[in-house]
Design a protein around this motif. Structure first.
Motif, short mmCIF file in Angstrom:
data_model
loop_
_atom_site.label_atom_id
_atom_site.label_comp_id
_atom_site.label_asym_id
_atom_site.label_seq_id
_atom_site.Cartn_x
_atom_site.Cartn_y
_atom_site.Cartn_z
N SER A 1 12.65 62.15 1.68
CA SER A 1 12.99 61.18 2.68
C SER A 1 12.60 61.34 4.10
N VAL A 2 12.16 60.30 4.86
CA VAL A 2 11.99 60.30 6.17
C VAL A 2 13.27 60.30 7.06
N TRP A 3 14.41 60.01 6.23
CA TRP A 3 15.67 59.81 7.11
C TRP A 3 16.40 60.91 6.80
N VAL A 4 16.08 62.22 6.01
CA VAL A 4 16.89 63.16 6.07
C VAL A 4 16.53 64.71 6.88
N GLY A 5 17.05 65.16 7.56
CA GLY A 5 17.05 66.26 8.42
C GLY A 5 17.49 67.43 7.78
N THR A 6 17.63 68.41 8.70
CA THR A 6 18.21 69.81 8.19
C THR A 6 19.55 69.99 8.88
N ARG A 7 19.95 69.13 9.94
CA ARG A 7 21.08 69.35 10.76
C ARG A 7 21.91 68.26 10.78
N GLY A 8 22.04 67.58 9.58
CA GLY A 8 22.92 66.46 9.28
C GLY A 8 24.33 67.06 8.94
N ARG B 1 29.16 61.19 -0.11
CA ARG B 1 27.78 61.19 -0.73
C ARG B 1 26.65 60.81 0.38
N SER B 2 25.43 61.32 -0.03
CA SER B 2 24.30 60.94 0.79
C SER B 2 23.93 59.46 0.65
N ASN B 3 23.16 58.89 1.72
CA ASN B 3 22.78 57.49 1.53
C ASN B 3 21.97 57.26 0.13
N SER C 1 23.33 56.54 11.56
CA SER C 1 22.06 56.71 11.42
C SER C 1 21.63 58.37 11.68
N ARG C 2 22.31 58.85 12.34
CA ARG C 2 21.92 60.32 12.77
C ARG C 2 22.81 61.30 11.70
N SER C 3 23.87 60.97 10.87
CA SER C 3 24.49 61.73 10.18
C SER C 3 23.67 62.64 9.14
N GLU C 4 22.62 62.13 8.71
CA GLU C 4 21.92 62.98 7.72
C GLU C 4 20.68 63.80 8.33
N ASP D 1 20.60 64.97 12.52
CA ASP D 1 20.82 65.89 13.56
C ASP D 1 21.98 65.89 14.12
N LEU D 2 23.25 65.39 13.42
CA LEU D 2 24.46 65.11 13.96
C LEU D 2 25.05 66.43 14.41
N LEU D 3 24.64 67.38 13.58
CA LEU D 3 25.33 68.94 14.16
C LEU D 3 25.01 69.30 15.69
N ASP D 4 23.63 69.14 15.69
CA ASP D 4 23.20 69.43 16.99
C ASP D 4 23.57 68.36 18.19
N ILE D 5 23.87 66.89 17.95
CA ILE D 5 24.22 65.96 18.98
C ILE D 5 25.71 66.44 19.20
N ARG D 6 26.58 66.64 18.19
CA ARG D 6 27.67 67.44 18.46
C ARG D 6 27.87 68.61 19.58
N ALA D 7 27.01 69.48 19.35
CA ALA D 7 26.91 70.65 19.98
C ALA D 7 26.42 70.26 21.40
N GLU D 8 25.36 69.32 21.66
CA GLU D 8 25.05 68.79 23.00
C GLU D 8 26.07 68.04 23.61
N TYR D 9 26.94 67.37 23.01
CA TYR D 9 28.15 66.60 23.75
C TYR D 9 28.94 67.56 24.24
N LYS D 10 29.53 68.59 23.56
CA LYS D 10 30.49 69.58 24.07
C LYS D 10 29.74 70.40 25.15
N LYS D 11 28.56 70.65 25.10
CA LYS D 11 27.60 71.36 26.09
C LYS D 11 27.85 70.52 27.59
N HIS D 12 27.57 69.38 27.42
CA HIS D 12 27.23 68.38 28.62
C HIS D 12 28.67 67.70 29.08
N TYR D 13 29.64 67.65 27.98
CA TYR D 13 30.82 66.86 28.69
C TYR D 13 32.28 67.61 28.53
N GLY D 14 32.07 68.90 27.96
CA GLY D 14 33.06 69.78 27.85
C GLY D 14 34.23 69.44 27.10
N CYS D 15 34.22 68.50 25.93
CA CYS D 15 34.91 68.43 25.00
C CYS D 15 34.40 67.89 23.77
#
Length: 358
Positions: free
Chosen positions: A3-10, A48-50, A278-281, A283-297
């Protein structure tokens, strides 16, 4: 075919030991009983996945003769309803509906249009455009043309066509040539040739644009983002900046969008729900890391704080209801079982101290 909607960092993956008919029956009982069993619905649908949820919905209709999405709408309410319905909606249809909502009514939500069209791949946009026509019997391009104008409209339509090159190989000669074209179209001339920016930024592959931006900096001694901010204006500028941000770091782009949706007096649930689902499957893991990095929580903490602070949930008498909504929302957003685990292991939230960013 993957699927084009599934990545490796969900944060959500296929559930091990999945049984669509069994899950459908469990969901049906949770909805059919006296009062809806929200906890059971959350446990099933967020683990469950989508793709698996679509099979559950199919079995649900076969067993009950009803549409799962319709039953969720009638039995749930508020943000939990919107999240649960989003989770059982196919990704392309979900994006199509988000785009339609952004153009519905007297005003257009340009930020949502920009976010979706700047961040999706060509293959994803082809599926979205097809889903849009299937649901609304109108082309996405026609509606975009009616609701936008000028260079902003041209760029949106180019992106909506799904014609961006997706070749991973880069051409150094082309990168230097494109960098020269962009420099001559903006910084070097009186006035700006917006069409050149649209053509290159909306059609070249992501790896190719990364190289082009590096070459551009060598030529102009400025970043492409700085030049766009100096040469463009309005929604067209916003769109081009969003494309550049996605090329440079897509998770950071979404982290910033989430931060904007959470700050201020009220939470922008429309944006928050869309990004998290939309990002849960992908790259949400990477989004969470960037959030912590930029906003401190942690993103988990930021969302939890915003839900608890909601004025309509501030009364002490509603404490139990608040607790359920907070837990339901966070669980729906971040998923349950970690990838690779078996049935019903120890409960996890995405931001549990036991689950570290990899």
């Amino acid at each position: 075919m993957a699927s084009v909607w599934v990545g490796t960092r969900g944060t959500i993956r296929d559930y091990t030991g999945f049984n669509a008919s069994k899950d459908a029956e469990t969901v049906r009982k949770a909805i059919r009983g006296i009062g809806t069993d929200e906890k059971t619905l959350i446990n099933i649908l967020t683990e469950r996945s989508n793709a698996q949820r679509q099979l559950i919905a199919k079995e649900y209709r076969a067993a009950s003769g009803k549409d799962l999405k319709d039953d969720l709408k009638s039995d749930l309410s508020g943000n939990l309803e919107r999240v649960m319905v989003a989770l059982v909606t196919p990704p392309a249809v979900f994006d199509a509906k988000q785009l339609k909502k952004s153009m519905k009514g007297s005003g257009t939500n340009e930020k949502a249009l920009i976010e979706i069209l700047a961040s999706r791949t060509s293959k994803q946009m082809k599926e979205v455009s097809q889903a849009y026509y299937t649901v609304y019997k109108k082309s996405l391009g026609d509606d975009l043309s009616s609701d936008t104008s000028g260079d902003f409209r041209k760029a949106l339509l180019t992106l909506a066509d799904g014609r961006r090159d997706e070749n991973v190989k880069v051409d150094e000669h082309l990168a230097k040539k494109d960098a020269e074209v962009l420099y001559n179209a903006g910084e070097k001339k009186w006035g700006t040739d917006e069409d050149k920016f649209t053509e290159i930024l909306c059609l070249r592959s992501i790896p190719q644009l990364k190289l082009t931006f590096a070459e551009y900096r060598n030529i102009s001694k400025k970043t492409i983002e700085e030049s766009i901010q100096g040469e463009m204006s309005g929604h067209f500028e916003d769109l081009l900046i969003a494309i550049v941000q996605c090329v440079n770091n897509t998770p950071a782009f979404f982290a910033e969008r989430l931060h904007q949706s959470l700050k201020g007096a009220g939470t922008d649930e429309f944006t928050l729900n869309r990004i998290m689902v939309s990002r849960s499957e992908i790259d949400l893991l990477d989004i969470r890391a960037e959030y912590k990095k930029h906003y401190g929580c942690s993103l988990y903490s930021a969302i939890k704080t915003c839900i608890w602070a909601a004025p309509q949930l501030a009364k002490v008498s509603l404490k139990d209801q608040v607790d359920l909504q907070v837990k339901s929302f966070l669980r729906a957003m971040f998923g349950g079982t970690p990838p690779g685990r078996g049935k019903r292991p120890k409960r996890y939230f995405l931001f549990s101290p036991e689950r570290k960013v990899q």
